[in-house]
Every structure is written in C-alpha cells, then in structure tokens.
Design a protein around this motif. Structure first.
Motif, short mmCIF file in Angstrom:
data_model
loop_
_atom_site.label_atom_id
_atom_site.label_comp_id
_atom_site.label_asym_id
_atom_site.label_seq_id
_atom_site.Cartn_x
_atom_site.Cartn_y
_atom_site.Cartn_z
N ASN A 187 39.85 37.75 38.36
CA ASN A 187 39.52 38.04 39.77
C ASN A 187 40.31 39.23 40.22
N PRO A 188 39.67 40.28 40.56
CA PRO A 188 40.32 41.47 40.91
C PRO A 188 41.22 41.61 41.90
N PHE A 189 40.78 40.66 43.02
CA PHE A 189 41.86 40.67 44.14
C PHE A 189 42.96 39.93 44.00
N ILE A 190 42.77 38.88 43.11
CA ILE A 190 44.04 37.93 42.74
C ILE A 190 44.94 38.75 41.93
N GLU A 194 41.09 21.27 36.41
CA GLU A 194 40.73 22.47 35.23
C GLU A 194 40.64 23.75 35.58
N SER A 195 40.16 24.04 36.82
CA SER A 195 40.04 25.36 37.52
C SER A 195 41.44 25.79 37.81
N ARG A 196 42.10 25.18 38.11
CA ARG A 196 43.49 25.51 38.51
C ARG A 196 44.20 25.83 37.34
N LYS A 197 44.28 25.06 36.27
CA LYS A 197 45.06 25.35 35.29
C LYS A 197 44.63 26.56 34.50
N LYS A 198 43.36 26.80 34.36
CA LYS A 198 43.04 27.99 33.91
C LYS A 198 43.24 29.24 34.51
N THR A 199 43.18 29.22 35.70
CA THR A 199 43.39 30.36 36.71
C THR A 199 45.06 30.66 36.43
N SER A 200 45.71 29.61 36.54
CA SER A 200 47.06 29.75 36.59
C SER A 200 47.47 30.43 35.11
N ALA A 243 18.62 32.52 47.14
CA ALA A 243 19.83 33.11 47.37
C ALA A 243 20.97 31.93 47.11
N LEU A 244 22.12 32.43 46.72
CA LEU A 244 23.20 31.40 46.61
C LEU A 244 24.33 32.26 47.14
N ARG A 245 24.99 31.65 48.29
CA ARG A 245 26.18 32.22 49.03
C ARG A 245 27.51 31.51 48.52
N PRO A 246 28.00 31.97 47.65
CA PRO A 246 29.28 31.46 47.31
C PRO A 246 30.43 31.74 48.08
N MET A 247 31.47 30.56 48.28
CA MET A 247 32.74 30.97 48.97
C MET A 247 33.52 32.08 48.37
N TYR A 248 34.78 32.18 48.78
CA TYR A 248 35.65 33.37 48.00
C TYR A 248 35.79 32.77 46.57
N ILE A 249 35.49 33.49 45.58
CA ILE A 249 35.52 33.04 44.24
C ILE A 249 36.75 33.37 43.51
N TYR A 250 37.41 32.49 43.00
CA TYR A 250 38.49 32.82 42.23
C TYR A 250 38.44 32.34 40.70
N GLY A 251 39.10 32.77 39.78
CA GLY A 251 39.36 32.52 38.61
C GLY A 251 40.05 33.57 37.68
N GLU A 252 39.87 33.35 36.40
CA GLU A 252 40.62 34.25 35.64
C GLU A 252 39.67 35.65 35.70
#
Length: 373
Positions: free
Chosen positions: A195-198, A348-354, A184-193
């Motif tokens: 993301n329904p919460f963002i 890279e992650s910040r740029k794509k999400t922004s 099992a994998l336990r991710p932290m709060y997942i962000y990115g392009e």
C-alpha cells in the motif's frame, strides 16, 4: 464459466496485481490480459511468475488510447477496470484526473461494446459516498441509503461520475446484438502489503524517530484487506456470468469491507507497526474545526495565486474531512448477492501486512548502517 478470458486495467497497481493473482487460480480461464501504462520491474516479475498457471498477456498502453483499448478488448469476455489516478493531496492537475478516471472509463466502455465484451466490473471507491462532513456519523451504512459525495475535488468527483456512467451502461446493446452487464464495487480504505500510503507514513515515521503522525485520531474507519477486495471482484465476475445470479447484480454497486476492526487511521497504522517499535505522536493535536478553517484559507490563497503561481496547500478541507470522520459500511449486500465472505481473516491480514512493514523497517535500518559506515 467455460472458456472465458479477462482484461484487467491498472494491472500493475496495488489492487490490480492482486486481482490477477486470484484470477490465475480460476478454472476454465483461458487468458488474462494485463493492461497498464507502466509496469514497475518488481511488479512485472511477480506477474510473470503466474504464466505457468494461465496464459498471461501483458500490455503496456494508455487508458486514453482508443486503438490500444480496441486491441485489448478483442476476444475478451470480462473486463475488470481498476485503472485510475488516486490523489488525496490535490497535487495532480485536475484535467489529468478527470481524463483518466472519467474519460478513460467512457472510452473503455465504448471499446467493450464494439468488441462484444458482455461483462464490465468497475472498481469504484467509498469516496463516491462521502464523507461530506466530519460532524456527520455513519455507522453500518448500506447501499439503500444513497449516500453521495458533494465534493468537487477531482478524485471523488471523477470516480462518482465514472461509476454513474458504468451503472447506466448496464443493458447497452453490444455490436453483435448481445447485452452489456455492469456492476461497481466500492471498497473501504484498502490496506495490505505494498500500500503506497502506508509505505509513505511508515517511512516518514522512521525519519522521525519512529513517531507516527497522529493525523486522524478522530476518525473511525473500517479498513479492508487488499486480497479481500480482489476476491470480491472475482465473485462479481462469477455472479454476472451466472444466469441465476446476474439479474440481482446488474447495474448495482456494492460496499466491500471485511472483519478488520474499526479504528482511526492513525491507530490502525500503529496496530500494524507497533511490534517494530513505532509509536503514535502523543503531543497535543489541533482541533478538527481549526484544521478545517485553516484548510479553507489555504485553498483561498491557492485560488488567488493560481494565475501567477501554483501553490498546493499541504492539506485541504476534503482531506481534513476524510481523515476525521466516522464513516463505516456493511458488506451484507455483497454477501447476499455475490456470496462474498472475506477470503482472509483479520489475523491473517494483519500478520501479512505487519511482516511487510517489518521489511520496510529492516531496509531503513540497513540503509542507516551503510550511511554510518
């Protein structure tokens, strides 16, 4: 990993789709089977673009439909189970969440045994570990510390029970006499392009003169980029297929984070969106302990009214705790056992999400212009 095939549940979701995109790059993968109850037209289109890289079979079906699961598992060698109902606001009936998240997982495990699927990877959540109190501080937490959520809220409770079921299933005998391997994998709060919460928070801010709610300024979290979480699933599949690595991974769970800076959820939203003119509400905020006890009173009112009226509190003690805790975990065990290193850097992650947030702002502004004209 000669001639293998993979079933991904929740394939039309935020994470499921990214897992499929990375799977499509895997060598010797013969087929990806993508299972979900509903595929949004845009998601379906994006997934269809991968058909030139790999055989991609899209299946519409319910995780609670045993015949559908039986069909989906036939001839599959790896299952990645991401399908679940996420509910932080307490608006979805408890029974629905428990059915999909727990019963659905049990049914899929049984189907995998009957179809002789030897590898089962479960997408869990950081919420199975807590936080249990906004006063508790966890920094650099790790797997050996055995943190466990005490909440009875259906989302963390159902995910905790489902994870236990999956890890306990490691070593089950398959119908053909083989052995089931699980992790099992336990991710932290997942962000990115996507993301329904963002998306919701940005749209609410745009309706409010560009002011982001400062709902979680006392939290400290280590968000993780969606493609890095997807990458960890690929590495888990590779690891459980590898006779040398598998013994260390079997029956284990892993925290999945990356090198995204540790921030409050509110500040993090601001970092991702500030270049588009959004800013955090600088007004006075209610102390956390007051929010917590107001939430408690609202929950009591909801309980008392339940025989005659469905009252959903605007926030719960669980949500207040989640939004105001210092709760940070290391990915060192995943690094050691799975060979996990983030595929995408913070920059890279910040740029794509922004850029994606920029497209939301642009859509909003264009809609405003259309209204005015």
């Amino acid at each position: 990993m000669t001639g293998w095939s993979c079933l991904v549940t929740g394939a039309g979701g935020f994470l499921g789709q990214r897992i499929i995109s990375l799977l499509a790059e895997e060598k010797e993968l013969q087929e990806i089977r993508a299972l979900d109850k509903v595929f949004r037209p845009d998601k379906q289109e994006e997934l269809s673009k991968l058909k030139h890289k790999v055989k991609l079979t899209m299946m519409k079906g319910d995780i609670l439909d045993e015949q559908c699961l039986k069909k989906a598992c036939q001839g599959i060698s790896v299952i990645i189970h991401t399908a679940c109902i996420i509910d932080v606001n307490g608006t979805i009936p408890r029974e629905d969440i428990m059915n999909v998240n727990l019963k659905g997982t049990q049914l899929l495990l049984e189907a995998s045994v009957q179809a002789n699927v030897p590898i089962f990877i479960y997408t869990s959540t950081i919420e199975v570990a807590g936080p249990n109190s906004y006063k508790e501080i966890i920094q650099n937490g790790h797997e050996e510390e055995n943190y466990e959520s005490k909440w009875s809220s259906p989302y963390p409770y159902s995910k905790k029970l489902a994870e236990k079921v999956v890890l306990a299933a490691d070593g089950w005998t398959l119908k053909n006499g083989g052995t089931l391997y699980t992790c099992a994998l336990r991710p932290m709060y997942i962000y990115g392009e996507g993301n329904p919460f963002i998306c919701q928070q940005i749209n609410e801010a745009l309706q409010n003169n560009g002011i982001l709610l400062n709902f979680a300024k006392h939290s400290l979290a280590n968000p993780v980029y969606v493609d890095n979480v997807a990458w960890a699933h690929i590495l888990a599949a590779r690891g459980l297929k590898d006779p040398k690595k598998a013994p260390n991974i079997r029956g284990q769970f892993y925290y999945i984070s990356d090198d995204t800076p540790h921030e409050s959820y509110s500040k993090f939203n601001y970092i991702l969106s500030k270049e588009f003119g959004l800013h955090i509400d600088s007004g006075m905020s209610v102390p956390v302990f007051v929010k917590y006890w107001v939430a408690f009173l609202l929950e009591i009112i909801s309980f008392l009214l339940s025989p005659v009226y469905k009252f959903h509190p605007p926030f719960t003690r669980h949500l207040v705790t989640l939004s105001n805790s210092v709760f940070i975990f290391s990915y060192k065990k995943a690094q050691k056992d799975l060979g996990y290193e983030p595929l995408f850097s913070w920059e890279e992650s910040r740029k794509k999400t922004s850029q994606w947030i920029g497209s939301l702002v642009k859509q909003h502004n264009e809609a405003l212009k259309t209204k005015i004209h």
